[in-house]
Design a protein around this motif. Structure first.
Motif, PDB file in Angstrom:
ATOM      1  N   LEU A   1      92.693  72.850   0.182  1.00 15.17           N
ATOM      2  CA  LEU A   1      93.591  72.314   1.204  1.00 15.17           C
ATOM      3  C   LEU A   1      94.934  73.034   1.208  1.00 15.17           C
ATOM      4  O   LEU A   1      95.480  73.363   2.276  1.00 15.17           O
ATOM      5  CB  LEU A   1      93.808  70.813   0.975  1.00 15.17           C
ATOM      6  N   ILE A   2      95.474  73.296   0.023  1.00 16.55           N
ATOM      7  CA  ILE A   2      96.763  73.984  -0.070  1.00 16.55           C
ATOM      8  C   ILE A   2      96.642  75.412   0.448  1.00 16.55           C
ATOM      9  O   ILE A   2      97.529  75.913   1.160  1.00 16.55           O
ATOM     10  CB  ILE A   2      97.276  73.962  -1.521  1.00 16.55           C
TER      11      ILE A   2
ATOM     12  N   VAL B   1      97.774  78.709   7.330  1.00 15.75           N
ATOM     13  CA  VAL B   1      98.233  78.332   8.674  1.00 15.75           C
ATOM     14  C   VAL B   1      99.736  78.581   8.817  1.00 15.75           C
ATOM     15  O   VAL B   1     100.209  79.097   9.828  1.00 15.75           O
ATOM     16  CB  VAL B   1      97.895  76.848   8.965  1.00 15.75           C
ATOM     17  N   LEU B   2     100.503  78.221   7.799  1.00 22.13           N
ATOM     18  CA  LEU B   2     101.951  78.431   7.851  1.00 22.13           C
ATOM     19  C   LEU B   2     102.310  79.913   7.906  1.00 22.13           C
ATOM     20  O   LEU B   2     103.319  80.296   8.497  1.00 22.13           O
ATOM     21  CB  LEU B   2     102.623  77.803   6.628  1.00 22.13           C
TER      22      LEU B   2
ATOM     23  N   VAL C   1     100.664  71.435  11.229  1.00 25.13           N
ATOM     24  CA  VAL C   1      99.313  71.348  10.663  1.00 25.13           C
ATOM     25  C   VAL C   1      99.286  71.899   9.240  1.00 25.13           C
ATOM     26  O   VAL C   1      98.707  71.304   8.328  1.00 25.13           O
ATOM     27  CB  VAL C   1      98.303  72.113  11.548  1.00 25.13           C
ATOM     28  N   GLY C   2      99.931  73.046   9.054  1.00 19.76           N
ATOM     29  CA  GLY C   2      99.976  73.649   7.718  1.00 19.76           C
ATOM     30  C   GLY C   2     100.659  72.749   6.718  1.00 19.76           C
ATOM     31  O   GLY C   2     100.198  72.592   5.573  1.00 19.76           O
ATOM     32  N   ALA C   3     101.764  72.123   7.136  1.00 23.84           N
ATOM     33  CA  ALA C   3     102.503  71.230   6.239  1.00 23.84           C
ATOM     34  C   ALA C   3     101.661  70.022   5.855  1.00 23.84           C
ATOM     35  O   ALA C   3     101.647  69.593   4.691  1.00 23.84           O
ATOM     36  CB  ALA C   3     103.802  70.782   6.915  1.00 23.84           C
ATOM     37  N   VAL C   4     100.935  69.468   6.822  1.00 20.51           N
ATOM     38  CA  VAL C   4     100.074  68.311   6.548  1.00 20.51           C
ATOM     39  C   VAL C   4      98.977  68.679   5.556  1.00 20.51           C
ATOM     40  O   VAL C   4      98.689  67.919   4.610  1.00 20.51           O
ATOM     41  CB  VAL C   4      99.458  67.774   7.854  1.00 20.51           C
ATOM     42  N   LEU C   5      98.361  69.844   5.735  1.00 23.45           N
ATOM     43  CA  LEU C   5      97.294  70.281   4.825  1.00 23.45           C
ATOM     44  C   LEU C   5      97.825  70.485   3.413  1.00 23.45           C
ATOM     45  O   LEU C   5      97.187  70.096   2.423  1.00 23.45           O
ATOM     46  CB  LEU C   5      96.662  71.574   5.345  1.00 23.45           C
ATOM     47  N   ILE C   6      98.989  71.097   3.303  1.00 24.99           N
ATOM     48  CA  ILE C   6      99.576  71.334   1.974  1.00 24.99           C
ATOM     49  C   ILE C   6      99.924  70.015   1.293  1.00 24.99           C
ATOM     50  O   ILE C   6      99.648  69.819   0.100  1.00 24.99           O
ATOM     51  CB  ILE C   6     100.828  72.220   2.084  1.00 24.99           C
TER      52      ILE C   6
END
Length: 285
Positions: A125-126, A132-133, A271-276
């Protein structure tokens, strides 16, 4: 404690990235690496040197930490910058962000660490979030040679190898200040070899902006290195490395706070922040 130190390291590394971006307005990547590392050496040798237990400096222990320092961050930074120039951030960043996978695989095979389903899920996930970020608008992508992707892939592999090497070094050294000094020695020796042997000094340009911003980034990175080495001395590679990979989350946060007029927070960033964050929760639950 290793979790807090690892996240602290990611925080400092993320802030340092913003300072480097300021410096790159008037400086080159080689200048950034040179001033950042030189400042790091000055700060950490001054602070950590007196606290290091130099009686523990056996040849094998010195060799492992010096090797780790030469691999990362020195060589990995040069390879990643080379990849960005050749293939762009959108292609280089996803490959570079796979580093925790290589670190975990080597730690499991070599150090007998345990990769539980939760650790593996959090790591993935990270990595996805960081990828994405790190991506940019696909319209900005240019043509490239496939073999140039090896620069980013090489940076990822070497970055993944460096952490298990340091962790193995801790089986011979218990003094974290000594481990930090030895790691810096490897990085500084490699930098001097590059600047002198390959005439890398020609890419170094000095002005007020580079000295200020890259110097400040070196000071902040010193705090990150200290936190990282402390976390690695206490925790397993399979936990520490994925948490270090949350650095892009902090970079984006600082970008939003300090560079509001220059960059906007996109849906990809959210989206990237949520996944991290989800990965971090899974890892530390």
């Amino acid at each position: 404690m290793p979790t807090l130190f690892a996240l602290g390291a990611a925080f400092f590394f993320g802030f340092a990235h913003i300072l480097v971006r300021y410096g790159l307005r008037t400086g080159t990547p080689t200048t950034a690496i040179t001033f950042n590392l030189a400042t790091r050496g000055l700060v950490l040798f001054t602070v950590m040197g007196p606290w290091a237990d130099w009686d523990q400096r056996s040849a094998p222990a010195m060799g492992w930490f010096i090797l780790g320092g030469a691999l990362a961050p020195l060589t990995t930074q040069f390879l990643f910058y080379a990849a960005i120039v050749r293939v762009g951030v959108a292609r280089a960043s996803p490959l570079r962000n796979t580093s925790p996978l290589f670190a975990g695989l080597l730690a499991v095979a070599w150090l007998d660490e345990q990769w539980t389903p939760a650790l593996l899920s959090g790591t993935v996930l990270i990595i996805l979030g960081a990828t994405v970020l790190g991506m940019r608008d696909a319209k900005t992508l240019t043509s490239f040679r496939t073999r140039d992707l090896l620069f980013a892939f090489g940076a990822s592999i070497l970055g993944g190898i460096a952490s298990p090497i340091r962790k193995f070094g801790y089986s011979m050294v218990t003094s974290v200040p000594l481990a930090i000094c030895l790691t810096l020695s490897g990085s500084l020796a490699g930098l001097c070899l590059y600047l002198a042997g390959w005439r890398g000094y020609r890419d170094v340009n000095t002005n007020r902006g580079t000295v200020l911003w890259f110097g400040l980034s070196g000071i902040v990175t010193s705090c990150g290195i200290t936190s990282y080495m402390l976390s690695l001395s206490m925790g397993d590679v399979v936990l520490v490395d994925p948490l270090i990979a949350t650095t892009p989350l902090f970079s984006v946060t600082f970008t939003h706070l300090l560079l509001k007029g220059q960059e906007r927070v996109t849906s990809k960033a959210v989206v990237g922040a949520v996944l991290i964050c989800a990965g971090g929760v899974v890892l530390t639950a």
